[in-house]
Motif scaffolding. Structure first.
Motif, PDB file in Angstrom:
ATOM      1  N   ALA A 406      -1.480  -2.379  -1.726  1.00  0.00           N
ATOM      2  CA  ALA A 406      -0.989  -3.694  -2.128  1.00  0.00           C
ATOM      3  C   ALA A 406       0.356  -3.545  -2.855  1.00  0.00           C
ATOM      4  CB  ALA A 406      -2.003  -4.382  -3.029  1.00  0.00           C
ATOM      5  N   PRO A 407       1.268  -4.501  -2.663  1.00  0.00           N
ATOM      6  CA  PRO A 407       2.622  -4.371  -3.247  1.00  0.00           C
ATOM      7  C   PRO A 407       2.641  -4.178  -4.761  1.00  0.00           C
ATOM      8  CG  PRO A 407       2.549  -6.148  -1.642  1.00  0.00           C
ATOM      9  CD  PRO A 407       1.137  -5.705  -1.815  1.00  0.00           C
ATOM     10  N   LEU A 408       1.760  -4.845  -5.485  1.00  0.00           N
ATOM     11  CA  LEU A 408       1.752  -4.732  -6.938  1.00  0.00           C
ATOM     12  C   LEU A 408       0.912  -3.558  -7.442  1.00  0.00           C
ATOM     13  CD1 LEU A 408       1.533  -8.489  -7.991  1.00  0.00           C
ATOM     14  CD2 LEU A 408       3.557  -7.029  -7.811  1.00  0.00           C
ATOM     15  N   GLY A 409       0.267  -2.855  -6.554  1.00  0.00           N
ATOM     16  CA  GLY A 409      -0.462  -1.636  -6.900  1.00  0.00           C
ATOM     17  C   GLY A 409      -1.582  -1.811  -7.918  1.00  0.00           C
ATOM     18  N   PRO A 410      -2.514  -2.771  -7.727  1.00  0.00           N
ATOM     19  CA  PRO A 410      -3.558  -2.978  -8.735  1.00  0.00           C
ATOM     20  C   PRO A 410      -4.467  -1.774  -8.927  1.00  0.00           C
ATOM     21  CG  PRO A 410      -4.035  -4.215  -6.723  1.00  0.00           C
ATOM     22  CD  PRO A 410      -2.649  -3.703  -6.596  1.00  0.00           C
ATOM     23  N   LEU A 411      -4.698  -1.006  -7.849  1.00  0.00           N
ATOM     24  CA  LEU A 411      -5.545   0.182  -7.986  1.00  0.00           C
ATOM     25  C   LEU A 411      -4.745   1.383  -8.472  1.00  0.00           C
ATOM     26  CD1 LEU A 411      -7.962   0.012  -4.907  1.00  0.00           C
ATOM     27  CD2 LEU A 411      -8.260  -0.875  -7.220  1.00  0.00           C
ATOM     28  N   VAL A 412      -3.531   1.518  -7.963  1.00  0.00           N
ATOM     29  CA  VAL A 412      -2.695   2.647  -8.373  1.00  0.00           C
ATOM     30  C   VAL A 412      -2.440   2.613  -9.880  1.00  0.00           C
ATOM     31  CG1 VAL A 412      -0.420   3.717  -8.124  1.00  0.00           C
ATOM     32  CG2 VAL A 412      -1.628   2.854  -6.105  1.00  0.00           C
ATOM     33  N   LYS A 413      -2.292   1.412 -10.439  1.00  0.00           N
ATOM     34  CA  LYS A 413      -1.966   1.277 -11.859  1.00  0.00           C
ATOM     35  C   LYS A 413      -3.143   1.635 -12.769  1.00  0.00           C
ATOM     36  CE  LYS A 413       1.704  -2.136 -11.238  1.00  0.00           C
ATOM     37  NZ  LYS A 413       2.130  -3.538 -11.375  1.00  0.00           N
ATOM     38  N   THR A 414      -4.323   1.728 -12.217  1.00  0.00           N
ATOM     39  CA  THR A 414      -5.459   2.130 -13.063  1.00  0.00           C
ATOM     40  C   THR A 414      -5.413   3.620 -13.402  1.00  0.00           C
ATOM     41  OG1 THR A 414      -6.869   2.572 -11.150  1.00  0.00           O
ATOM     42  CG2 THR A 414      -6.934   0.334 -12.075  1.00  0.00           C
ATOM     43  N   ILE A 415      -4.693   4.409 -12.596  1.00  0.00           N
ATOM     44  CA  ILE A 415      -4.644   5.850 -12.842  1.00  0.00           C
ATOM     45  C   ILE A 415      -3.952   6.169 -14.164  1.00  0.00           C
ATOM     46  CG2 ILE A 415      -3.953   8.077 -11.918  1.00  0.00           C
ATOM     47  CD1 ILE A 415      -6.129   6.596 -10.296  1.00  0.00           C
ATOM     48  N   PRO A 416      -2.757   5.587 -14.474  1.00  0.00           N
ATOM     49  CA  PRO A 416      -2.165   5.843 -15.794  1.00  0.00           C
ATOM     50  C   PRO A 416      -3.059   5.385 -16.943  1.00  0.00           C
ATOM     51  CG  PRO A 416      -0.541   4.905 -14.308  1.00  0.00           C
ATOM     52  CD  PRO A 416      -1.860   4.796 -13.619  1.00  0.00           C
TER      53      PRO A 416
END
Length: 431
Positions: A406-416
């Motif tokens: 997804a463009p806003l990275g809702p899952l990717v942002k959970t990693i930080p």
């Protein structure tokens, strides 16, 4: 000799235990939570007990049985959920002294504080003075030592705050920066305790342990900044009202179990200055206690000290950010429950189960967010954050894997965020 050290894993107590062991004594340490101390100093006999509950001589008799000397290095800064100054500093000491007299113990060393005064409006100093009076009224061979600001290789409480302020980026903030401070090396304190236990000090002695000359708090902070190896920075005086506000916040956090050195009692102590009379000890010992510069030179700072100093002030920021993130996440889930449930329904999840899942997830988010700021629950809350995050990632990967792109990275942002939780766990310990 068999020596009992109360508060044996504290800043001063741990150093005293180490010195007495090197002197060849058999040492027992007493404290509320001795698990870590047992692992760090297995040569010591550790006793798990809360001094504030030992308020009669009969309570102490089993503890002091077989001891030749007692060193009281226990203390608390301010009343709170776990600390009662009147009980710890005075009533328990009164009972302990009576038990020592009954048990035939010879020597008693009381580690008090400069400024201890029964007429003080600060409960820390008034209760410390009452404890000193109980010791001085006994028939024991007692010594009362009153150190100034104790500097040690270990750091928590006020000494941790000094390091953190000294490492502040760009400038050094300080409330009451002109207040006079006299420091003392923990090595000098343990030397005095060693001599008192051995009976080589004059009997019935009350003495301050401080360096010869007082210096402003600003100079102390500058010395610590240089010790850390950081470039010089200006000490910027902060308004007193800002200190009072910080003290009020810290008092509130104290009710949640956090033992901040910024509490109002510490600021009141700073307001009167941390000073004592160096002359009596100089006359007894024949030489003055070493100044701050020599104390710091004896324990040169390395990268771990800089890490600690920089992370110490970030710790509450990290915990506050995580708490707010999870609380807001849970509240938004409740407010927009239907939209969240529709996402699950659109991927084949039954409607009732989707509604229950959103409610359960929001409740879990709010629960861990609130628990993270309560000290006794903080570790489990952080661990729960990790478990919940991993569950969310696994469920999302199975149900809506396209969210990873997804463009806003809702899952990717959970990693930080997950990494920040690991940092919070790494710096959670207070001592």
């Amino acid at each position: 000799m068999n020596v009992l050290v109360l508060g044996g894993y504290g800043l001063i107590g741990d150093a005293v235990v180490g010195r007495l062991l090197r002197d060849g004594h058999h040492v027992c340490g007493l404290g509320r939570d001795v698990g870590d101390a047992q692992r760090r100093r297995p040569a010591v006999c550790w006793i798990a007990a809360d001094m504030s509950l030992l308020l009669a001589a009969e309570d102490w008799l089993p503890v002091v049985a077989g001891m030749d000397a007692v060193v009281n290095a226990a203390g608390a800064l301010q009343d709170g959920p776990r600390d009662r100054l009147d009980a710890v500093h005075w009533r328990s000491v009164l009972a302990l002294v009576a038990a020592c007299e009954q048990a035939g113990i010879r020597r008693f060393v009381q580690i008090s504080a400069v400024g201890a005064d029964p007429s003080s409006k600060n409960p820390f100093f008034s209760t410390k003075a009452e404890g000193d009076r109980a010791v001085a009224s006994s028939s024991l061979e007692w010594t009362i030592l009153r150190p100034g600001l104790v500097i040690a290789p270990a750091a928590y409480g006020g000494t941790a705050l000094l390091r953190a302020l000294a490492a502040f980026p760009g400038f050094v903030p300080a409330v009451m920066s002109r207040q006079p401070i006299q420091t003392v090396s923990v090595v000098d304190v343990t030397e005095a305790v060693s001599r008192a236990v051995a009976g080589s000090l004059p009997p019935r002695l009350v003495v301050d342990l401080v360096e010869a000359n007082a210096r402003p708090l600003a100079d102390v902070l500058s010395a610590f900044r240089a010790w850390l190896g950081l470039s010089p920075a200006k000490v910027v005086p902060m308004p007193t009202i800002l200190g009072r506000l910080a003290g009020a916040v810290a008092d509130g956090l104290g009710m949640l179990g956090w033992r901040s050195p910024l509490r109002s009692a510490a600021l009141a102590a700073l307001g009167r200055g941390v000073t004592g009379n160096a002359a009596p000890w100089n006359e007894i010992s024949g030489h003055p206690l070493q100044p701050l510069e020599a104390t710091l030179a004896d324990t040169p700072a390395h990268v771990q000290e800089r890490w600690f100093a920089r992370l110490w002030l970030l710790k509450p920021v990290i915990l506050a950010c995580l708490s707010m993130f999870w609380l807001v996440s849970g509240i938004i889930g409740l407010i927009r429950q239907e939209e969240a449930a529709d996402i699950l329904v659109s991927h084949g999840v039954p409607g009732n189960f989707a509604d229950m899942s959103v409610l359960a997830g929001s409740a879990a988010d709010i629960l861990v967010g609130a628990a993270a700021v309560v000290r006794p629950f903080a570790r489990r809350a952080l661990q729960a954050m990790i478990a919940i995050t991993l569950f969310y990632l696994a469920a999302a990967t199975l149900l809506v894997p396209e969210l990873w792109l997804a463009p806003l990275g809702p899952l990717v942002k959970t990693i930080p965020t997950l990494c920040l939780v690991l940092v919070a766990l790494a710096v959670l310990d207070e001592r």
